[in-house]
Design a protein around this motif. Structure first.
Motif, PDB file in Angstrom:
ATOM      1  N   VAL A  55     112.319 -26.305  80.094  1.00 25.53           N
ATOM      2  CA  VAL A  55     111.175 -25.642  80.724  1.00 25.53           C
ATOM      3  C   VAL A  55     109.924 -26.501  80.555  1.00 25.53           C
ATOM      4  N   GLY A  56     109.720 -27.022  79.341  1.00 29.37           N
ATOM      5  CA  GLY A  56     108.561 -27.876  79.085  1.00 29.37           C
ATOM      6  C   GLY A  56     108.558 -29.126  79.947  1.00 29.37           C
ATOM      7  N   ILE A  57     109.708 -29.806  80.023  1.00 34.32           N
ATOM      8  CA  ILE A  57     109.803 -31.021  80.841  1.00 34.32           C
ATOM      9  C   ILE A  57     109.618 -30.688  82.320  1.00 34.32           C
ATOM     10  N   GLY A  58     110.249 -29.611  82.777  1.00 36.16           N
ATOM     11  CA  GLY A  58     110.106 -29.223  84.185  1.00 36.16           C
ATOM     12  C   GLY A  58     108.667 -28.903  84.545  1.00 36.16           C
ATOM     13  N   LEU A  59     107.996 -28.132  83.696  1.00 34.74           N
ATOM     14  CA  LEU A  59     106.598 -27.792  83.978  1.00 34.74           C
ATOM     15  C   LEU A  59     105.685 -29.006  83.855  1.00 34.74           C
ATOM     16  N   TYR A  60     105.993 -29.900  82.912  1.00 28.84           N
ATOM     17  CA  TYR A  60     105.189 -31.122  82.806  1.00 28.84           C
ATOM     18  C   TYR A  60     105.302 -31.950  84.085  1.00 28.84           C
ATOM     19  N   GLU A  61     106.523 -32.130  84.540  1.00 28.37           N
ATOM     20  CA  GLU A  61     106.708 -32.917  85.770  1.00 28.37           C
ATOM     21  C   GLU A  61     106.052 -32.231  86.960  1.00 28.37           C
ATOM     22  N   MET A  62     106.118 -30.899  86.993  1.00 26.28           N
ATOM     23  CA  MET A  62     105.465 -30.171  88.086  1.00 26.28           C
ATOM     24  C   MET A  62     103.946 -30.331  88.027  1.00 26.28           C
ATOM     25  N   TYR A  82      94.839 -28.571  81.930  1.00 28.85           N
ATOM     26  CA  TYR A  82      95.445 -28.439  80.607  1.00 28.85           C
ATOM     27  C   TYR A  82      96.969 -28.407  80.633  1.00 28.85           C
ATOM     28  N   ALA A  83      97.553 -28.150  81.767  1.00 28.14           N
ATOM     29  CA  ALA A  83      99.004 -27.971  81.871  1.00 28.14           C
ATOM     30  C   ALA A  83      99.809 -29.149  81.326  1.00 28.14           C
ATOM     31  N   PRO A  84      99.473 -30.399  81.648  1.00 30.27           N
ATOM     32  CA  PRO A  84     100.293 -31.497  81.109  1.00 30.27           C
ATOM     33  C   PRO A  84     100.327 -31.529  79.588  1.00 30.27           C
ATOM     34  N   GLY A  85      99.204 -31.307  78.948  1.00 30.40           N
ATOM     35  CA  GLY A  85      99.165 -31.331  77.483  1.00 30.40           C
ATOM     36  C   GLY A  85      99.961 -30.210  76.851  1.00 30.40           C
ATOM     37  N   PHE A  86      99.812 -29.004  77.372  1.00 30.43           N
ATOM     38  CA  PHE A  86     100.542 -27.866  76.805  1.00 30.43           C
ATOM     39  C   PHE A  86     102.041 -27.956  77.081  1.00 30.43           C
ATOM     40  N   THR A  87     102.404 -28.409  78.257  1.00 27.64           N
ATOM     41  CA  THR A  87     103.828 -28.478  78.576  1.00 27.64           C
ATOM     42  C   THR A  87     104.519 -29.598  77.805  1.00 27.64           C
ATOM     43  N   LEU A  88     103.826 -30.715  77.571  1.00 22.93           N
ATOM     44  CA  LEU A  88     104.396 -31.759  76.720  1.00 22.93           C
ATOM     45  C   LEU A  88     104.520 -31.279  75.281  1.00 22.93           C
ATOM     46  N   PHE A  89     103.545 -30.501  74.825  1.00 18.99           N
ATOM     47  CA  PHE A  89     103.644 -29.913  73.484  1.00 18.99           C
ATOM     48  C   PHE A  89     104.878 -29.010  73.394  1.00 18.99           C
ATOM     49  N   LEU A  90     105.091 -28.191  74.409  1.00 19.99           N
ATOM     50  CA  LEU A  90     106.276 -27.330  74.428  1.00 19.99           C
ATOM     51  C   LEU A  90     107.551 -28.166  74.379  1.00 19.99           C
ATOM     52  N   ALA A  91     107.599 -29.224  75.170  1.00 22.24           N
ATOM     53  CA  ALA A  91     108.799 -30.068  75.213  1.00 22.24           C
ATOM     54  C   ALA A  91     109.042 -30.763  73.876  1.00 22.24           C
ATOM     55  N   SER A  92     108.012 -31.355  73.294  1.00 20.04           N
ATOM     56  CA  SER A  92     108.218 -32.077  72.040  1.00 20.04           C
ATOM     57  C   SER A  92     108.526 -31.131  70.888  1.00 20.04           C
ATOM     58  N   SER A  93     107.906 -29.961  70.874  1.00 25.50           N
ATOM     59  CA  SER A  93     108.199 -28.978  69.833  1.00 25.50           C
ATOM     60  C   SER A  93     109.631 -28.473  69.950  1.00 25.50           C
ATOM     61  N   ALA A  94     110.038 -28.161  71.157  1.00 27.65           N
ATOM     62  CA  ALA A  94     111.412 -27.691  71.368  1.00 27.65           C
ATOM     63  C   ALA A  94     112.416 -28.787  71.044  1.00 27.65           C
ATOM     64  N   ALA A  95     112.060 -30.055  71.326  1.00 25.78           N
ATOM     65  CA  ALA A  95     112.962 -31.165  70.987  1.00 25.78           C
ATOM     66  C   ALA A  95     113.160 -31.276  69.486  1.00 25.78           C
ATOM     67  N   LEU A  96     112.106 -31.089  68.711  1.00 18.47           N
ATOM     68  CA  LEU A  96     112.233 -31.125  67.253  1.00 18.47           C
ATOM     69  C   LEU A  96     113.097 -29.972  66.742  1.00 18.47           C
TER      70      LEU A  96
END
Length: 193
Positions: A55-62, A82-96
């Motif tokens: 979801v984070g990667i998809g929203l970041y790319e969008m 703000y969307a790119p920063g928050f969505t990348l945070f979601l992706a990196s947090s979920a990856a960890l």
């Protein structure tokens, strides 16, 4: 760059672009749906973490290519910033969290689990500071390479220690890092790209 083209060229380009966007976002939706079904079938948390990562990667790319602003939040111009920063945070947090869960770090390697959770906390503090205190930090998207690097390190460590399932995580992160290197190279206009 401003370029004048014929209307036919624009239509062909737009059709091709949206065709490939459809394939890309369709694949992400299929992976999300599949992982949610797997979670409901086996109740293992790493499927939820992987779904959040997707979801984070998809929203970041969008947010990066304008599809999000065009279709999901057309009336939220502030959020578009703000969307790119928050969505990348979601992706990196979920990856960890995903790496920690898949590699069984809490049980098998508590020190490595602590490292991943410390990086997650540091990334969260960085996000909060960049939103409320140092707003110029919000554009530092390269900071997310740190959580991905730590997750890759954890995968390599577990693989070397004999946990064979870690090889899949290492291979996946190797592809991810290839994509990051390619994107950074294009951004900085390196000639070998």
């Amino acid at each position: 760059i401003v370029v004048l083209r014929s209307a036919n060229y624009l239509f062909e380009y737009a059709l091709d672009e949206y065709f490939f966007f459809g394939i890309f976002y369709g694949m992400i939706l299929v992976f999300i749906f599949y992982n949610l079904l797997m979670y409901f079938a086996v109740r293992e948390s790493h499927y939820v973490f992987y779904t959040l990562y997707l979801v984070g990667i998809g929203l970041y790319e969008m947010s990066a290519d304008g599809i999000g602003f065009q279709y999901l939040w057309p009336l939220a111009m502030e959020w578009n910033q703000y969307a790119p920063g928050f969505t990348l945070f979601l992706a990196s947090s979920a990856a960890l969290l995903f790496a920690s869960s898949v590699l069984n770090l809490r049980k098998d390697e508590p020190w490595l689990y602590t490292l991943l959770m410390s990086v997650l906390c540091a990334r969260t503090v960085f996000l909060v500071l960049s939103v409320f205190v140092y707003t110029s930090w919000f554009s530092f998207r390269f900071v997310d390479i740190i959580p991905f690097s730590v997750a890759l390190y954890a995968g390599i460590y577990r693989w070397v220690k004999g946990y064979k399932a870690a090889r899949f995580l290492v291979i996946a992160y190797a592809f991810l890092f290839y994509g990051i290197i390619s994107k950074v190279s294009l951004y900085f206009n390196f000639t070998w790209m």
